[in-house]
Design a protein around this motif. Structure first.
Motif, short mmCIF file in Angstrom:
data_model
loop_
_atom_site.label_atom_id
_atom_site.label_comp_id
_atom_site.label_asym_id
_atom_site.label_seq_id
_atom_site.Cartn_x
_atom_site.Cartn_y
_atom_site.Cartn_z
N UNK A 108 -17.21 45.56 19.61
CA UNK A 108 -16.33 45.50 20.77
C UNK A 108 -15.09 46.37 20.57
N UNK A 109 -14.60 46.38 19.35
CA UNK A 109 -13.43 47.22 19.05
C UNK A 109 -13.77 48.70 19.22
N UNK A 110 -14.94 49.10 18.75
CA UNK A 110 -15.36 50.49 18.91
C UNK A 110 -15.58 50.82 20.39
N UNK A 111 -16.12 49.85 21.13
CA UNK A 111 -16.33 50.07 22.56
C UNK A 111 -14.99 50.21 23.28
N UNK A 112 -14.03 49.37 22.92
CA UNK A 112 -12.70 49.47 23.52
C UNK A 112 -12.08 50.82 23.23
N UNK A 113 -12.28 51.31 22.03
CA UNK A 113 -11.78 52.64 21.67
C UNK A 113 -12.37 53.69 22.61
N UNK A 114 -13.68 53.60 22.87
CA UNK A 114 -14.34 54.54 23.77
C UNK A 114 -13.87 54.36 25.20
N UNK A 115 -13.65 53.12 25.61
CA UNK A 115 -13.13 52.85 26.95
C UNK A 115 -11.76 53.48 27.13
N UNK A 116 -10.92 53.36 26.12
CA UNK A 116 -9.59 53.97 26.18
C UNK A 116 -9.68 55.49 26.26
N UNK A 117 -10.63 56.06 25.52
CA UNK A 117 -10.82 57.52 25.57
C UNK A 117 -11.30 57.95 26.95
N UNK A 118 -12.25 57.19 27.50
CA UNK A 118 -12.76 57.52 28.84
C UNK A 118 -11.66 57.38 29.88
N UNK A 119 -10.85 56.34 29.74
CA UNK A 119 -9.73 56.12 30.68
C UNK A 119 -8.72 57.26 30.60
N UNK A 124 -15.75 54.92 39.50
CA UNK A 124 -14.48 55.49 39.97
C UNK A 124 -14.40 56.99 39.67
N UNK A 125 -14.89 57.37 38.49
CA UNK A 125 -14.85 58.79 38.12
C UNK A 125 -15.76 59.61 39.04
N UNK A 126 -16.94 59.06 39.35
CA UNK A 126 -17.85 59.77 40.26
C UNK A 126 -17.22 59.89 41.66
N UNK A 127 -16.53 58.86 42.08
CA UNK A 127 -15.87 58.89 43.38
C UNK A 127 -14.78 59.97 43.41
N UNK A 128 -13.95 60.01 42.38
CA UNK A 128 -12.88 61.01 42.32
C UNK A 128 -13.44 62.42 42.26
N UNK A 129 -14.52 62.56 41.52
CA UNK A 129 -15.17 63.86 41.39
C UNK A 129 -15.67 64.33 42.76
N UNK A 130 -16.26 63.41 43.52
CA UNK A 130 -16.75 63.75 44.86
C UNK A 130 -15.61 64.04 45.83
N UNK A 144 -12.56 69.64 34.73
CA UNK A 144 -13.11 68.42 35.33
C UNK A 144 -13.16 67.31 34.28
N UNK A 145 -12.07 66.57 34.16
CA UNK A 145 -12.01 65.49 33.18
C UNK A 145 -12.76 64.25 33.64
N UNK A 146 -13.05 64.17 34.93
CA UNK A 146 -13.83 63.03 35.43
C UNK A 146 -15.23 63.04 34.82
N UNK A 147 -15.82 64.22 34.71
CA UNK A 147 -17.15 64.33 34.09
C UNK A 147 -17.09 63.91 32.62
N UNK A 148 -16.01 64.29 31.93
CA UNK A 148 -15.85 63.88 30.53
C UNK A 148 -15.72 62.36 30.43
N UNK A 149 -15.00 61.75 31.38
CA UNK A 149 -14.86 60.29 31.40
C UNK A 149 -16.23 59.63 31.54
N UNK A 150 -17.06 60.18 32.42
CA UNK A 150 -18.41 59.63 32.64
C UNK A 150 -19.24 59.74 31.37
N UNK A 151 -19.19 60.88 30.72
CA UNK A 151 -19.98 61.10 29.50
C UNK A 151 -19.58 60.13 28.40
N UNK A 152 -18.28 59.98 28.18
CA UNK A 152 -17.80 59.08 27.13
C UNK A 152 -18.18 57.64 27.45
N UNK A 153 -17.99 57.23 28.71
CA UNK A 153 -18.30 55.86 29.10
C UNK A 153 -19.79 55.56 28.95
#
Length: 268
Positions: free
Chosen positions: A161-172, A214-220, A183-192
């Protein structure tokens, strides 16, 4: 006052005697005595004294049961003194030398659990957390019937869970950067999505999937007109995937609002 003075005097005498015996053990060439004193020091929670003497005993008793016990107790002395990195070194040395030893099960467990206790906050480098998971998983592989299995499993889940939170923070972070320098929204999607794939049972999975939506929405929304329809179709697909997984999500209102906007751009 006399009673207090008397008690303090006795304590001082006992302390001096204890220090004197430790110094004698250090200087002694009788390694059986040195070993026995080290074990007593460990039992009395004098872990620095125990570690100092046990370090000498290991090489002297090489090839004997006392060498094996000395190495394990040396690891435990560092563990109890909360020096988990040093403890891990000696525990790994122990189970490497004695794969079927008397203390192998405990050495493997405390090696991983010490790294777990030393695992850093999610904001920091997580190489120590990964090392802890690997050691505890190794313990579970070798000793699946140990009475410490549930402790090891819970520690692994917590660290995942700690590692997942780290990835969530990176994606955020990527999400917050938006279209800044790309296009950082695409990077957020990949990391998530990588986090979801690596840790499918994490308690942060819903947050990750919502961030993808949310990232897909912003990208669109930020696309050129010619690409909006196709990208909002992707948004709608993400919406139904999210709602199917989390129909009672606290993010349901936000997700529904995203769907309504997306549907305006997609012709049935």
């Amino acid at each position: 006052m006399r009673i207090t003075h008397y008690i303090l005097t006795i304590l001082a005498v006992l302390l001096l005697c204890s220090c004197g015996e430790y110094q004698r053990a250090q200087k002694s060439t009788d390694y059986d005595y040195k070993f026995d004193y080290a074990k007593r020091a460990f039992e009395n929670k004098k872990y620095v004294q125990a570690a100092t003497l046990l370090q000498e005993c290991i090489s002297v008793f090489k090839g004997t049961d006392k060498a094996e016990e000395s190495l394990y107790l040396l690891g435990m002395s560092h563990y109890e003194n909360r020096d988990y990195e040093s403890a891990g070194v000696y525990f790994k040395s122990y189970y490497g030398r004695y794969p079927r030893g008397k203390f192998t099960e405990l050495a493997r467990f405390y090696c991983g659990y010490g790294y777990y206790l030393d695992s850093p906050d999610p904001q920091l480098d997580q190489s120590g957390t990964i090392k802890a998971i690997e050691e505890l998983q190794g313990f579970l592989d070798y000793f699946p019937r140990s009475d410490k299995v549930s402790i090891a499993q819970n520690a692994i889940f917590e660290m995942q869970d700690k590692l997942t939170l780290k990835q969530l923070q990176n994606a955020q972070l990527y999400y917050n950067l938006g279209n800044y320098m790309g296009n950082n929204y695409e990077s957020a999607v990949i990391v998530a999505r990588n986090a979801i794939k690596d840790y499918p049972y994490s308690k942060y999975k819903e947050d990750l999937e919502m961030l993808v939506l949310k990232a897909r929405y912003q990208e669109a929304a930020n696309s050129i007109e010619e690409r909006k329809a196709d990208r909002f179709r992707d948004v709608i697909d993400e919406y139904y995937s999210f709602i199917n997984n989390y129909p009672d999500s606290p993010n349901r209102d936000e997700a529904d609002n995203i769907l309504k906007i997306a549907q305006r751009y997609v012709k049935e």
